[in-house]
Scaffold this active site. Structure first.
Site, PDB file in Angstrom:
ATOM      1  N   PRO A  12       0.915  -1.094  -0.063  1.00  0.00           N
ATOM      2  CA  PRO A  12       0.199   0.105  -0.173  1.00  0.00           C
ATOM      3  C   PRO A  12       0.921   1.177   0.038  1.00  0.00           C
ATOM      4  O   PRO A  12       1.587   1.491   0.963  1.00  0.00           O
ATOM      5  CB  PRO A  12      -0.775  -0.099   1.172  1.00  0.00           C
ATOM      6  N   GLN A  88      -6.820  -0.902   1.950  1.00  0.00           N
ATOM      7  CA  GLN A  88      -6.239  -0.535   3.392  1.00  0.00           C
ATOM      8  C   GLN A  88      -7.048   0.713   3.702  1.00  0.00           C
ATOM      9  O   GLN A  88      -6.998   1.773   3.031  1.00  0.00           O
ATOM     10  CB  GLN A  88      -4.674  -0.475   3.310  1.00  0.00           C
ATOM     11  N   CYS A 117       2.407   3.003   9.366  1.00  0.00           N
ATOM     12  CA  CYS A 117       2.915   4.052   8.677  1.00  0.00           C
ATOM     13  C   CYS A 117       3.275   4.975   9.801  1.00  0.00           C
ATOM     14  O   CYS A 117       2.417   5.550  10.488  1.00  0.00           O
ATOM     15  CB  CYS A 117       1.803   4.629   7.887  1.00  0.00           C
ATOM     16  N   LYS A 160      -1.278  -4.250   8.944  1.00  0.00           N
ATOM     17  CA  LYS A 160       0.174  -4.497   8.702  1.00  0.00           C
ATOM     18  C   LYS A 160       0.926  -3.568   9.716  1.00  0.00           C
ATOM     19  O   LYS A 160       0.187  -2.344   9.986  1.00  0.00           O
ATOM     20  CB  LYS A 160       0.421  -3.668   7.073  1.00  0.00           C
ATOM     21  N   ALA A 224      12.779  -3.954   1.834  1.00  0.00           N
ATOM     22  CA  ALA A 224      13.970  -4.256   0.967  1.00  0.00           C
ATOM     23  C   ALA A 224      13.821  -5.311   0.039  1.00  0.00           C
ATOM     24  O   ALA A 224      14.924  -5.877  -0.423  1.00  0.00           O
ATOM     25  CB  ALA A 224      15.192  -4.391   1.616  1.00  0.00           C
ATOM     26  N   GLU A 250       9.023   0.345  -2.383  1.00  0.00           N
ATOM     27  CA  GLU A 250       9.668   1.465  -3.257  1.00  0.00           C
ATOM     28  C   GLU A 250      10.326   0.695  -4.578  1.00  0.00           C
ATOM     29  O   GLU A 250      10.391   1.541  -5.502  1.00  0.00           O
ATOM     30  CB  GLU A 250      11.303   1.850  -2.543  1.00  0.00           C
TER      31      GLU A 250
END
Length: 384
Positions: A12, A88, A117, A160, A224, A250
């Site tokens: 998300p 979400q 977040c 999450k 990552a 990312e």
């Protein structure tokens, strides 16, 4: 019901997780895609509309001013997303989270709560990673969603999170969350204060998985992961468990094709050129907002490329399409679109000036008309 175990999914992401990115990720093999976080109150304000032109379902906030357009909050394309979209929600209230989830549940495959977040727009109202400091509230939100939304509609509820300060605290929280009835837990393997450039902490993924497994909850790891090949390597050599799923953020923002099952070099030029062209196709097809299209192009196109600036100067989908036509397969420019873009700005300025003049004339006309109405007619004397 959708399953999460062993899946590679799109994270998300605010701005980056809109419809064109999600569809592009699915086209390249993403098993599931998450929507951007939508705040509960914003979703509750929305009206559901079926967009027959695009064959999408749109959630919009009606305009309070008749002359202004409605605001698009969320758009989904059921033909490709119906069984793979996890929605979400940002919330700090069991009641509001439930109300928001019920609004959208028939158009999505599952509901996820954002408890990870760390950005201000999430935490300032007790949402996002702020929920990690109020686990009682977080657990109550999840229980209410499972009871009132998930079970009645046979849809999974998930959450999450991020890691807490200590391993012990994290494992204790995981136990509590898994006991709420959720179907999946996604763990961003960084602490709240850590940034994405820092390596994730993966020392005790196996212990988190054991707790999840004992409660029949699947586990997805975020942090990552570069692409599908890297994901499979992590499953085989690091986690040593193919039932653990992975979430890409990312790297998928920079190139939504990272979900491909094959990683062969493209014959059509640099990967960013291929991704750029395909993204614009998706954005054009689904009438994506120009601001979001430009944002994604700023993530896909390397900053050193002249096209980074060319796309940044665009103010309409038509301008983006024109600039794209100048992009060669090797990433170079066929011609410089600067003159075209300058002409667009000149026309824009001329139109703005013309509208300003017309507006001023209307004001003057209205003012004269108003003065005329105010004038009194003096009657003639009757004895002349």
């Amino acid at each position: 019901m959708v399953t999460y175990a062993g899946k590679l999914v799109l994270a998300p992401m605010v701005r980056a997780g809109e419809l064109p990115t999600r569809l592009m990720a699915l086209a390249h093999g993403a098993d599931l895609v998450w929507s951007p976080e939508i705040i509960d109150k914003k979703l509750i304000q929305c009206v559901r509309k079926e967009n027959t032109a695009l064959q999408t379902v749109d959630y919009v906030v009606p305009s309070k001013v008749q002359t202004r357009p409605e605001t698009l909050v969320f758009r989904t394309y059921p033909k490709l997303e119906s069984s793979k979209l996890i929605f979400q929600i940002g919330s700090a209230s069991p009641a509001l989270a439930t109300q928001a989830a019920l609004k959208v549940i028939n158009d999505v495959s599952g509901i996820d709560i954002n408890a990870g977040c760390p950005k201000h727009f999430s935490i300032h109202s007790g949402m996002g990673s702020a929920l990690l400091r109020t686990p009682d509230t977080l657990c109550l939100i999840l229980k209410e969603l499972v009871k009132n939304v998930g079970n009645p509609h046979s849809k999974p509820i998930s959450v999450k999170i991020r890691l807490l300060d200590t391993k012990q605290d994290t494992l204790q929280l995981v136990k509590r969350l898994c006991a709420t009835g959720i179907t999946n837990l996604t763990v961003h393997c960084r602490k709240t204060e850590m940034r994405n450039r820092e390596q994730p902490i993966t020392d005790y993924i196996a212990e988190i998985y054991e707790i999840c497994q004992a409660n029949n909850v699947s586990l997805i790891v975020n942090g990552a992961i570069r692409d599908r090949s890297h994901f499979h390597d992590l499953q085989a050599n690091h986690w040593k468990n193919t039932n653990i799923g992975g979430m890409i953020a990312e790297c998928a923002e920079r190139d939504p094709t990272v979900f491909d099952h094959t990683s062969k070099p493209s014959e059509d030029g640099p990967s960013w050129v291929v991704a750029c062209r395909e993204f614009i196709q998706w954005a054009t097809k689904f009438d994506n907002h120009i601001g979001n299209t430009k944002y994604m192009l700023s993530r896909i196109v390397p900053g050193k490329s002249v096209f980074f600036q060319y796309f940044a100067r665009c103010k309409s989908p038509e301008e983006v399409s024109f600039v794209l036509k100048q992009l060669n397969d090797d990433g170079s420019a066929q011609t410089d679109p600067s003159e075209y873009l300058e002409n667009c700005r000149a026309q824009e300025k001329a139109l703005k000036n013309a509208n300003a003049i017309a507006k001023q004339k209307r004001k003057q006309t209205d003012h004269i008309g108003s003065d005329t109405k105010k004038q009194k007619v003096v009657p003639l004397p009757t004895d002349i």
